[in-house]
Scaffold this motif. Sequence first.
Motif, PDB file in Angstrom:
ATOM      1  N   ILE A 106      -3.196   4.001   4.349  1.00 19.82           N
ATOM      2  CA  ILE A 106      -1.972   5.021   4.454  1.00 19.82           C
ATOM      3  C   ILE A 106      -1.176   4.845   3.170  1.00 19.82           C
ATOM      4  N   ARG A 107      -1.239   5.662   2.087  1.00 19.84           N
ATOM      5  CA  ARG A 107      -0.953   5.462   0.951  1.00 19.84           C
ATOM      6  C   ARG A 107       0.473   6.211   0.502  1.00 19.84           C
ATOM      7  N   ALA A 108       1.328   5.839  -0.211  1.00 19.24           N
ATOM      8  CA  ALA A 108       2.507   6.716  -0.400  1.00 19.24           C
ATOM      9  C   ALA A 108       2.156   7.998  -1.445  1.00 19.24           C
ATOM     10  N   PRO A 109       2.431   9.032  -1.155  1.00 18.80           N
ATOM     11  CA  PRO A 109       1.945  10.150  -1.934  1.00 18.80           C
ATOM     12  C   PRO A 109       2.808  10.427  -3.085  1.00 18.80           C
ATOM     13  N   ILE A 110       4.055   9.938  -2.791  1.00 21.61           N
ATOM     14  CA  ILE A 110       5.169   9.997  -4.030  1.00 21.61           C
ATOM     15  C   ILE A 110       5.982   8.412  -4.250  1.00 21.61           C
ATOM     16  N   SER A 111       6.620   8.582  -5.254  1.00 16.97           N
ATOM     17  CA  SER A 111       7.533   7.573  -5.396  1.00 16.97           C
ATOM     18  C   SER A 111       8.953   8.030  -4.819  1.00 16.97           C
ATOM     19  N   GLY A 112       9.354   7.023  -4.032  1.00 19.38           N
ATOM     20  CA  GLY A 112      10.862   7.281  -3.366  1.00 19.38           C
ATOM     21  C   GLY A 112      11.251   6.274  -2.306  1.00 19.38           C
ATOM     22  N   THR A 113      11.991   6.515  -1.215  1.00 18.38           N
ATOM     23  CA  THR A 113      12.494   5.793  -0.426  1.00 18.38           C
ATOM     24  C   THR A 113      12.032   6.169   1.094  1.00 18.38           C
ATOM     25  N   HIS A 163       8.358   9.239   6.820  1.00 14.59           N
ATOM     26  CA  HIS A 163       8.908  10.110   6.085  1.00 14.59           C
ATOM     27  C   HIS A 163       9.505   9.362   4.728  1.00 14.59           C
ATOM     28  N   ILE A 164       9.170  10.133   3.495  1.00 12.59           N
ATOM     29  CA  ILE A 164       9.389   9.705   2.309  1.00 12.59           C
ATOM     30  C   ILE A 164      10.082  10.401   1.541  1.00 12.59           C
ATOM     31  N   ALA A 165      11.176  10.228   0.929  1.00 15.93           N
ATOM     32  CA  ALA A 165      12.120  11.161   0.044  1.00 15.93           C
ATOM     33  C   ALA A 165      12.585  10.482  -1.106  1.00 15.93           C
ATOM     34  N   ASP A 166      12.591  11.387  -2.389  1.00 14.06           N
ATOM     35  CA  ASP A 166      12.837  10.892  -3.466  1.00 14.06           C
ATOM     36  C   ASP A 166      14.451  11.700  -3.691  1.00 14.06           C
ATOM     37  N   PHE A 184       5.667  -4.298   6.692  1.00 17.56           N
ATOM     38  CA  PHE A 184       5.533  -2.843   7.397  1.00 17.56           C
ATOM     39  C   PHE A 184       6.708  -2.039   7.011  1.00 17.56           C
ATOM     40  N   PRO A 185       6.475  -1.003   6.513  1.00 19.38           N
ATOM     41  CA  PRO A 185       7.405   0.068   6.280  1.00 19.38           C
ATOM     42  C   PRO A 185       8.897   0.137   7.015  1.00 19.38           C
ATOM     43  N   ARG A 186       9.898  -0.026   6.297  1.00 22.84           N
ATOM     44  CA  ARG A 186      11.267   0.194   7.147  1.00 22.84           C
ATOM     45  C   ARG A 186      12.126   1.217   6.245  1.00 22.84           C
ATOM     46  N   VAL A 187      13.145   1.655   7.119  1.00 21.36           N
ATOM     47  CA  VAL A 187      13.912   2.785   6.252  1.00 21.36           C
ATOM     48  C   VAL A 187      14.845   2.116   5.124  1.00 21.36           C
ATOM     49  N   GLY A 188      14.933   2.797   4.148  1.00 22.20           N
ATOM     50  CA  GLY A 188      15.293   2.298   2.990  1.00 22.20           C
ATOM     51  C   GLY A 188      14.565   1.563   2.044  1.00 22.20           C
ATOM     52  N   MET A 189      13.362   1.519   2.384  1.00 21.69           N
ATOM     53  CA  MET A 189      12.465   0.551   1.457  1.00 21.69           C
ATOM     54  C   MET A 189      12.004   1.437   0.372  1.00 21.69           C
ATOM     55  N   LYS A 190      12.040   0.796  -0.707  1.00 24.87           N
ATOM     56  CA  LYS A 190      11.669   1.604  -2.023  1.00 24.87           C
ATOM     57  C   LYS A 190       9.786   1.556  -2.159  1.00 24.87           C
ATOM     58  N   VAL A 191       9.221   2.667  -2.160  1.00 24.00           N
ATOM     59  CA  VAL A 191       7.863   2.434  -2.498  1.00 24.00           C
ATOM     60  C   VAL A 191       7.458   3.581  -3.770  1.00 24.00           C
TER      61      VAL A 191
END
Length: 527
Positions: free
Chosen positions: A330-337, A357-360, A230-237
Amino acid sequence: MTYRHNRQVRTLVLAALFGTTLFISGCNKHDESSHAPAAAAAADEETAFAITHFSDKTELFVEFVRLAVGRESSFAAHMTTLSDFKPVSAGKMTITLSGAGQPDETFTVDAPARAGIFRPVATPRHVGQRNVTFRLVTPTFTSVHEVGPVTVYASKEAAMKAQAAEKPDGPGAISYLKEQQWQTDYGLTAVAKRPLRAAVAATGTLRAPASHDAQLTAIAAGQVSAAGSFPRVGMKVKQGDVLAYLVPRLGGDTDVATLEVAAQKARIAAQAAGRERERLEALYQQEAVPEKRVSTARSEESLARADLAGAERRLGMYRKGGAGGAGIAIRAPISGTVAEVSVAPGGYINEGQPLLHIADSERLWLEVRVAESDLGRIGQPSGASFSVDGFETPFEVSERSGGRVVGFGNVIDPVTRSAPLLFEFANPDQRLRIGMAVRASVFSGKATEVIAIPATALIDDNGQSVVYVQRGGEAFERRAVQLGMRDGEWVEIRSGVAVGERVVSKGAYQVRLAATAPAAMGEGHVH
């Protein structure tokens, strides 16, 4: 640049007292065994001669009494590496006397007497103006100091006579010894002309660019299930990764069994439509049926397969799939963290509720607020620099560093009376974080060539800006300076120093302390 001066504070007095040679110095408990020749054999007062010289790798600060033919002269050569201003701990030093129409003379010492201090001994054989060269060979580099001509006198008496005719150094020098410099965070910077840009102060915030920031929300009410970890804070996707599944709630009288029946009916209808299309195609080859019936059969098969695909997708939202997930992927729309996780596995959410919330942060936006009163001075922004608490050096945003202006707002905020200005820049090591508050300087116009020094060289002395200029290896002078524009870590100096001089850019406060409270700096060095 070479500095030469008489060391009036390091006066050697030799006296025969109970068969013991005494060394007396004006420094604090100075043992002058490396600052004056141990082999001098006269009772007269003799002052040391000092030279400071810079190569591209090292600083040489050497002290010795005036050279005379046939007399041993011990040199106290202090060697400092310019990369970190620490003492040279190993190496071989050679002194060469050349010129004046006489053969070269060389004198060598194979290692320092102690870290940073070499003590070669020279016994000149020829009188005249001799060019002196110090050559240092270490395991990692070679440094050469051509300090220029030094007079070799015919005798010690001639050297003393020349000394008496020389004018002593001017008063007011601040003594800050090499041992003190080596033990502190110390550094020098040569005063030079640099291109600086006028700037306007502003406050700002670091943000993620719009294309590098994604807020995922629920497209329907339902339950969230894990897709592996399951996604966690700091995880690279990576873009396209399945992060979780959303299982929508069933509405009305619909249940899983009903969906399975619908999918089975659609599958049977699609198979029947396919067989009918195959039968009519065979009859068409025998010219037993018209082409129109074949076209109609093909269309009916396509519609049946579309119904089957829709039924299977609806059923797939509620049962385990081949990927180990269930429901809507639920897919990651961008690469990031992953910057924020707003739901736990197994939890129920409503439509529109935040999920992830995903941010690069490989590239960031610097958003500054430019005061209304400063807009007229900025004109067309060309870049910016900013400082962040916890970081020693400021960051630069300009074309030469890969930055660019994204936009400059043309509407004034009625509350803050400021306009937004956006810069984009690279953050390759990702040390900077999204949301950080910064203190920024916005540059306007083209750069101007001015005399500049690092801002770290400045000391605020009761409201007056001062710097400490090196007059010799261990001698410094306090100078009041007039400041001009500031460009990042560099400050324009309109008066007070000249190009080529060297200012203390690290440890200026320690030099100030040595000037105001020498006792606080400890005792002098012992070689």
